[in-house]
Design an enzyme around this catalytic site. Structure first.
Site, PDB file in Angstrom:
ATOM      1  N   GLU A 146     -11.324  -4.113  -3.018  1.00 24.12           N
ATOM      2  CA  GLU A 146     -10.406  -3.124  -3.562  1.00 24.12           C
ATOM      3  C   GLU A 146     -10.197  -3.345  -5.059  1.00 24.12           C
ATOM      4  O   GLU A 146      -9.438  -4.222  -5.453  1.00 24.12           O
ATOM      5  CB  GLU A 146      -9.064  -3.221  -2.824  1.00 24.12           C
ATOM      6  CG  GLU A 146      -9.187  -3.156  -1.320  1.00 24.12           C
ATOM      7  CD  GLU A 146      -8.031  -3.880  -0.619  1.00 24.12           C
ATOM      8  OE1 GLU A 146      -6.869  -3.487  -0.829  1.00 24.12           O
ATOM      9  OE2 GLU A 146      -8.287  -4.842   0.122  1.00 24.12           O
ATOM     10  N   HIS A 168      -9.859   1.695   0.406  1.00 28.93           N
ATOM     11  CA  HIS A 168      -9.735   0.586   1.353  1.00 28.93           C
ATOM     12  C   HIS A 168     -10.809   0.620   2.443  1.00 28.93           C
ATOM     13  O   HIS A 168     -10.535   0.282   3.595  1.00 28.93           O
ATOM     14  CB  HIS A 168      -8.334   0.598   1.961  1.00 28.93           C
ATOM     15  CG  HIS A 168      -7.838  -0.745   2.391  1.00 28.93           C
ATOM     16  ND1 HIS A 168      -8.375  -1.431   3.453  1.00 28.93           N
ATOM     17  CD2 HIS A 168      -6.858  -1.530   1.897  1.00 28.93           C
ATOM     18  CE1 HIS A 168      -7.721  -2.581   3.599  1.00 28.93           C
ATOM     19  NE2 HIS A 168      -6.802  -2.666   2.673  1.00 28.93           N
ATOM     20  N   HIS A 210       0.807  -1.231   0.000  1.00 27.99           N
ATOM     21  CA  HIS A 210       0.000   0.000   0.000  1.00 27.99           C
ATOM     22  C   HIS A 210       0.840   1.281   0.000  1.00 27.99           C
ATOM     23  O   HIS A 210       0.557   2.230   0.749  1.00 27.99           O
ATOM     24  CB  HIS A 210      -0.979  -0.010   1.178  1.00 27.99           C
ATOM     25  CG  HIS A 210      -2.029  -1.091   1.110  1.00 27.99           C
ATOM     26  ND1 HIS A 210      -2.503  -1.598  -0.082  1.00 27.99           N
ATOM     27  CD2 HIS A 210      -2.714  -1.767   2.100  1.00 27.99           C
ATOM     28  CE1 HIS A 210      -3.430  -2.518   0.165  1.00 27.99           C
ATOM     29  NE2 HIS A 210      -3.563  -2.650   1.467  1.00 27.99           N
TER      30      HIS A 210
HETATM   31  C1  GAL Z   1      -5.264  -5.566   2.700  1.00 28.99           C
HETATM   32  C2  GAL Z   1      -4.180  -6.579   2.515  1.00 28.99           C
HETATM   33  C3  GAL Z   1      -4.146  -7.413   3.773  1.00 28.99           C
HETATM   34  C4  GAL Z   1      -3.872  -6.537   4.972  1.00 28.99           C
HETATM   35  C5  GAL Z   1      -4.849  -5.372   4.979  1.00 28.99           C
HETATM   36  C6  GAL Z   1      -4.514  -4.367   6.039  1.00 28.99           C
HETATM   37  O1  GAL Z   1      -5.468  -4.823   1.542  1.00 28.99           O
HETATM   38  O2  GAL Z   1      -4.400  -7.392   1.379  1.00 28.99           O
HETATM   39  O3  GAL Z   1      -3.162  -8.438   3.688  1.00 28.99           O
HETATM   40  O4  GAL Z   1      -2.553  -6.062   4.909  1.00 28.99           O
HETATM   41  O5  GAL Z   1      -4.883  -4.709   3.758  1.00 28.99           O
HETATM   42  O6  GAL Z   1      -4.480  -4.932   7.305  1.00 28.99           O
END
Ligand code: GAL
Length: 335
Positions: free
Chosen positions: A315, A176, A101
């Site tokens: 997402e 998110h 991210h």
């Molecule tokens: C998601 C990711 C997960 C985790 C989450 C945040 O997008 O795929 O593995 O990191 O964000 O806790």
């Protein structure tokens, strides 16, 4: 006024409403969706987006990207490395051996500039901008990103991302928000029924980096072509892929390439409240994460803790690790 950053920068909140009882609050910290109130089948409103009551919660290191605009690159890049036009770039490692991210200080942790707030006859909108300098988190090129949220009279929340760059770079912007259609903090989402119109997913290794393969969903827990409860197959211990993610944490192949016009990529029905969420996007991939790492240590606005499966994120994006995966197309943006 949504509070102040440790350095004194003000964080603002904008509330969008329609006359059908829908309310969306967006904050300039991370261009995040902080709250989404919608009526249930009896007209009773509830906040269906996980989040925090105040800025303090979002500033904590354990914020799991609640409502955030994630960038420059949503999802994972293997070992935080990629090569573009012959140059190799190194990004911060913040998820096991990988970059997740956008790095340790991604777009989710920046205060965006409020550009415009509009109230039209049948819509309300807010546009935000963040200028990421050349070299920010290791990415090349100065990137100017805008995020526009528009709530209309048909209960649609449009999210429009745009970016321009001064030098070749990679971009993958996504939202998110964690949803719980029965209301944030109301418990698990495993009874909510999900449909994803995808025949393939991209399997991953133990660090959640795609192997590069495309796997058929048929006969696996990843088959959501017919609506099914999120929890129906989530405990299937025969699926190595579910063990890697401790639940669903994977990318579905909606199409091999992005499309011009957004099409349905997911539908969620909550039999308890009667609420329905339909998600449309023009992106090729849809990452579905079933809130596996929520562990009861965070408290939402209504004062309830978030435990495993207390919300899910959908997402839309390019496939994870696209810059290192020749079969996945391109995430390159040129000036
Ligand atoms: C998601 C990711 C997960 C985790 C989450 C945040 O997008 O795929 O593995 O990191 O964000 O806790």
């Amino acid at each position: 006024d949504f509070g102040k950053m440790p350095d004194g920068t003000e964080v603002q909140a904008v509330t969008l409403r329609n006359d059908r009882g829908v309310m969306v609050r967006v904050i300039t910290y991370g261009a995040r969706v902080q709250e989404v109130v919608t009526p249930d089948r009896n007209g009773h409103g509830a906040d269906i987006a996980l989040g925090f009551a105040s800025l303090q919660g979002y500033l904590g290191r354990s914020d799991p990207y609640f409502g955030a605009t994630v960038g420059r690159f949503a999802n994972r890049i293997a070992r935080g490395r990629f090569t573009l036009d012959g140059h190799t770039y190194q990004l911060p490692i913040n998820d096991g051996p990988n970059s997740l991210h956008g790095g340790t200080m991604g777009f989710d942790r920046r205060v965006w500039t409020l550009l415009t707030v509009k109230q039209g006859p049948s819509f309300a909108s807010v546009r935000l901008r963040y200028v990421s300098p050349d070299g920010d988190q290791g990415y090349p090129g100065a990137l100017t990103a805008t995020a526009t949220y528009t709530l209309d009279d048909h209960d649609r929340l449009h999210i429009d991302y745009r970016a321009t760059t001064t030098a070749p770079t990679i971009v993958n912007l996504s939202n998110h928000t964690y949803w719980n259609l029965s209301g944030e903090g109301s418990g698990s989402v495993t009874h909510e029924r999900l449909m994803i119109p995808a025949a393939e997913f991209t399997p991953v290794d133990a660090t959640l980096i795609p192997t590069g393969a495309f796997s058929p969903v048929a006969g696996t827990p990843f088959d959501f072509r017919q609506p099914k409860a999120i929890g129906r197959d989530i405990r299937d211990g025969r699926s190595q892929q579910l063990l890697f993610g401790r639940g669903y944490d994977i990318n579905w192949v909606i199409s091999r390439h992005a499309v011009a016009v957004p099409r349905l990529v997911a539908r969620v029905v909550d039999p308890r409240s009667g609420r329905v969420l339909e998600l449309a996007s023009n992106q090729p991939g849809l990452h579905f994460y079933s809130g596996n790492f929520l562990d009861g240590s965070l408290v939402g606005p209504a004062g309830h803790t978030y435990r495993q499966g207390g919300g899910f994120a959908l997402e839309p994006q390019v496939f994870p690790d696209t810059p290192n995966q020749p079969a996945f197309g391109s995430a390159i943006l040129r000036p």
